[in-house]
Design an enzyme around this catalytic site. Sequence first.
Site: not given
Ligand code: UD1
Length: 455
Positions: A14, A19, A79
């Site tokens: 989601a 970027r 979501q």
């Molecule tokens: C997440 C981890 C972090 C880890 C990092 C590695 C969490 C809270 N944190 O952080 O510990 O070091 O990945 O790259 O899990 N996504 C959704 N819906 C949302 C939020 C995220 O589908 O509401 C998906 C994003 O598309 C992505 C993944 O979950 O594929 C990770 O989300 P992202 O926002 O990149 O998490 P990070 O802050 O990088």
Amino acid sequence: MQPARPCLAIVLAAGEGTRMKSRRPKVLHQVAGRSLIGHALASVSQAGADAVAVVISSERPEVGEEARRLVPHAEIAVQHERRGTAHAALAAKAAIAAGHDDVIVAFADTPLVRPETFSALRAALTGGAAVAVLGFEARDPTGYGRLVEQDGRLEAIVEHKDATPGQRAITLCNAGLMALSGRHALSILEAIGDDNAQREFYLTDAVAVARARGLEAVVLRAPESEVQGVNDRAQLAAAEAEFQRRKRLAVMLGGATLIAPETVFFSYDTEIGGDVVIEPNVVFGPGVRVDDGAVIHAFSHLEGATVGAGASVGPYGRLRPGARLAEKAKVGNFVEVKAADIGPGAKVNHLTYIGDAAIGAGANIGAGTITCNYDGFAKSRTTIGEGAFIGSNSALVAPVTIGAGAYVGSGSVVTRDVAPDALAVGRARQIERQGWAKSFREAAAARKAAKKAAE
Ligand code: UD1
Ligand code: MG
């Protein structure tokens, strides 16, 4: 043999991916000819996930379509608001509630995680852990969640934004993926709150929740190169480079010679047999198989093609979808082949286009031969029998059949079928005028001399 443990994979897709600066959703960008989400789906499937739920945002329905194209039984969950990774995982609540022994969570933008790594996370659950997370030693840990261990046990994951200076000094980071015991998964995810710097529901808090209940959490380690995510085009190129590095290595260890491996580019599905030699600067698009002992000479481009045992392509060969070379067939320089079967030992050596055709065993196609397969509306087929000989610079106007063993004279335009063993010549008849060139030269020289004298 033990029965396979039922396993659900939740693939989080989601993300916004702004970027990338692209109209296309981030996870539909490709590495080695396959979408990022396609890599994640393939990896969890190979790790034994029999159920798959993909979490997408409502603005990006095409991500769900791609997932269903690749895994028709995948459930697509939406979501509606981006409220964190645990919130995203819970969008697949119905799938989790269906009950599986193992639940793995994967990120659609992290394409290089090997199936063995997901299997290892699952094995940790079999060993009694309620949560198994994947960690890595980050060169630059900024932005990642830190794995907080105590007495060798994983106690919590703390997000960078929530971490104390002491915790920020930890270099063991969370890759993001994890496996949860199916028995506890739903209740753990539902116990996660949003009391943190980002007011998000963090999947990472699954560790602290499990530990508070006296359940075990473990860390498995992976190299950073395996867990790198894609957020922009530079990282996309980095993921491509890592994929190519692995694939080249696998091809070489599988018994093929790559003279300059760093110049050969494979697709995710390229199959290369033993004792194949691939010269420098060769590109494989999707759907190519090269059988044992074949040689791909320099600067060739192949997609959707099969190259039989002992066959050779190039230099500067181009095989487009549906090109099928039988054993020992030869396709030489500046030759393009599309949707055509080239029979055993047949030779198409120079400067030729063969499209929508079948060429029999041992036929010889002369330099500059063109199958004229398209009249602006429809494609038509050319069939060339075994052992036929097509003279150089012939145009074969399809639909047309050249019989086995027939000859076509050089420079012919062939518009009608040619019988087996016949000779067809379809070109203007040659004429000859005795002495013409000599008198032409003499008359021209006389004119030039007269003009000079008059000056
Ligand atoms: C997440 C981890 C972090 C880890 C990092 C590695 C969490 C809270 N944190 O952080 O510990 O070091 O990945 O790259 O899990 N996504 C959704 N819906 C949302 C939020 C995220 O589908 O509401 C998906 C994003 O598309 C992505 C993944 O979950 O594929 C990770 O989300 P992202 O926002 O990149 O998490 P990070 O802050 O990088
Ligand atoms: Mg991220």
